[in-house]
Design a protein around this motif. Structure first.
Motif, PDB file in Angstrom:
ATOM      1  N   PHE A 169       0.486  -1.227   0.501  1.00 17.44           N
ATOM      2  CA  PHE A 169      -0.132   0.389  -0.021  1.00 17.44           C
ATOM      3  C   PHE A 169       1.192   0.898  -0.210  1.00 17.44           C
ATOM      4  N   THR A 207      -7.089   4.591  -2.993  1.00 15.06           N
ATOM      5  CA  THR A 207      -6.190   2.908  -4.347  1.00 15.06           C
ATOM      6  C   THR A 207      -7.634   3.834  -4.774  1.00 15.06           C
ATOM      7  N   SER A 208      -7.115   2.838  -5.853  1.00 15.34           N
ATOM      8  CA  SER A 208      -8.135   3.485  -7.199  1.00 15.34           C
ATOM      9  C   SER A 208      -9.420   1.913  -8.328  1.00 15.34           C
ATOM     10  N   LYS A 209     -10.153   2.421  -9.020  1.00 15.12           N
ATOM     11  CA  LYS A 209     -10.703   0.858  -9.366  1.00 15.12           C
ATOM     12  C   LYS A 209     -11.313   1.367 -10.635  1.00 15.12           C
ATOM     13  N   TYR A 217     -10.574   6.844  -8.067  1.00  9.46           N
ATOM     14  CA  TYR A 217      -9.934   7.295  -6.819  1.00  9.46           C
ATOM     15  C   TYR A 217     -10.908   7.199  -5.583  1.00  9.46           C
TER      16      TYR A 217
END
Length: 374
Positions: A169, A207-209, A217
């Motif tokens: 992370f 975090t991203s998706k 983000y």
């Protein structure tokens, strides 16, 4: 409670602060059964408790202090429950200037799991405390010097089976006395902060998706109030027409349009997050707003009513404009969003109404009506 074990006759353990403990709560159960408990008054010699093997397969010990505050539980397994396909998830929560790790198993942790964080060349062991049979947590105070990647190593036993896992992370310290910028690993997001962007030092992570259109983000911590705010730029692909794109911020589970600045030379939208961090994304909105309940009542002094709707970027109150014969009319707006305009002073005969509604992206809907004044 530490070093809890069973020697076949007695439960033994140690305490990190015996002087504040008033009693020990002893719970036991068989695998798949319910807990049975008894409270035992504590004294300094009570570090061994007789226990019959036929009283249960799992023992849970909890120390209670004189104020009624309980310790984290300690577990002893006289017979380990079996988990066929054990797994563990690692969750992270940034709270102010620390990180809280949660380990959750699909079975029972039959040993206290170990968790270590690698910061650069340094390995840091995190003390893990039981929350329940299938959950442990531990606190980590990050370095204020190291920027970026940390590696997590977990060694756990679930249902009697060993598991080794790792995770990576990102963590970036932001200090109110400093300025700087941070790019995401994919280069599609940039964080820029000036002095006094934050009230106190915080550790930023993200975090991203991938969504249907573009990445979103999630920026953490999302529960810390910002001072002057942090600029977040989101980049769109070259060759993409940005005219129907907008910058959105997730608020209470739904996407809300955010005011941003478009820079076509750098292919990005930039918004200042002035309250808190959170989830951001770019989306295309090519659907025009809708007009409903557009009606006219009365003959000599007509009353015009209408409502406007937009399911994505939304409509500003002043972007629903009514014109009569080319002259702008200022309507009244009710709490429910119903627009009402009183057309006074019109001469007898035909008049042209024109309603132009524009959403925050710029999509436009136009409706016209001809009315007759008598």
């Amino acid at each position: 409670i530490r070093n809890a074990q069973y020697d076949g006759k007695n439960l033994s353990f140690s305490l990190n602060n015996e002087s504040v403990v008033s009693e020990i709560v002893l719970l036991s159960k068989f695998n798949g059964g319910n807990w049975k408990s008894r409270n035992i008054k504590f004294h300094s010699s009570l570090l061994n408790i007789p226990f019959l093997r036929n009283s249960g397969d799992i023992v849970k010990l909890v120390a209670t202090n004189k104020n009624g505050v309980n310790s984290s539980p300690a577990f002893i397994f006289l017979k380990k429950p079996i988990t066929v396909s054990p797994s563990v998830t690692i969750d992270k929560e940034i709270i102010s200037n620390v990180v809280l790790f949660h380990l959750k198993a699909n079975g029972v942790f039959t040993k206290t799991p170990s968790l270590g964080v690698r910061e650069g060349t340094q390995d840091i062991a995190i003390n893990m405390y039981a929350v329940d049979l299938n959950e442990y947590q531990g606190w980590y105070s990050p370095s204020t010097v190291l920027l970026g990647e940390r590696t997590i190593e977990v060694n756990a036993e679930v249902g009697g089976k060993n598991l080794l896992m790792s995770d990576v992370f990102l963590l970036y310290p932001i200090d109110p006395k400093q300025q700087g910028e941070i790019y995401s690993y994919d280069g599609k997001m940039k964080i820029q902060f000036e002095k006094n962007s934050v009230y106190k030092p915080l550790f930023f992570s993200y975090t991203s998706k991938q969504n249907e259109e573009m990445k979103s983000y999630s920026l953490y911590p999302d529960d810390e109030m910002l001072d002057n705010g942090i600029s977040v730029s989101l980049f769109y692909p070259k060759g993409t027409n940005p005219n129907k794109m907008g910058y959105f911020f997730a608020d209470e589970g739904s996407w809300k349009f955010a005011v941003s600045k478009l820079d076509t030379s750098k292919l990005c939208f930039t918004a200042v997050l002035s309250r808190t961090l959170g989830e951001v994304a770019l989306f295309t909105d090519s659907t025009p707003p809708r007009i409903s309940h557009f009606k006219v009542r009365g003959n000599s002094t007509p009353i015009v009513q209408y409502a406007v709707h937009d399911d994505f970027s939304g409509v500003n109150l002043n972007d629903a404009k009514l014109y009569v014969d080319g002259m702008f009319i200022v309507p009244e707006i009710s709490e429910g969003g119903l627009y009402t305009a009183y057309l006074q002073g019109l001469t007898s005969g035909k008049h042209q109404l024109k309603l132009i509604v524009k959403d925050k992206i710029g999509n436009t809907t136009i409706e016209e009506q001809t009315i007759r004044v008598r």
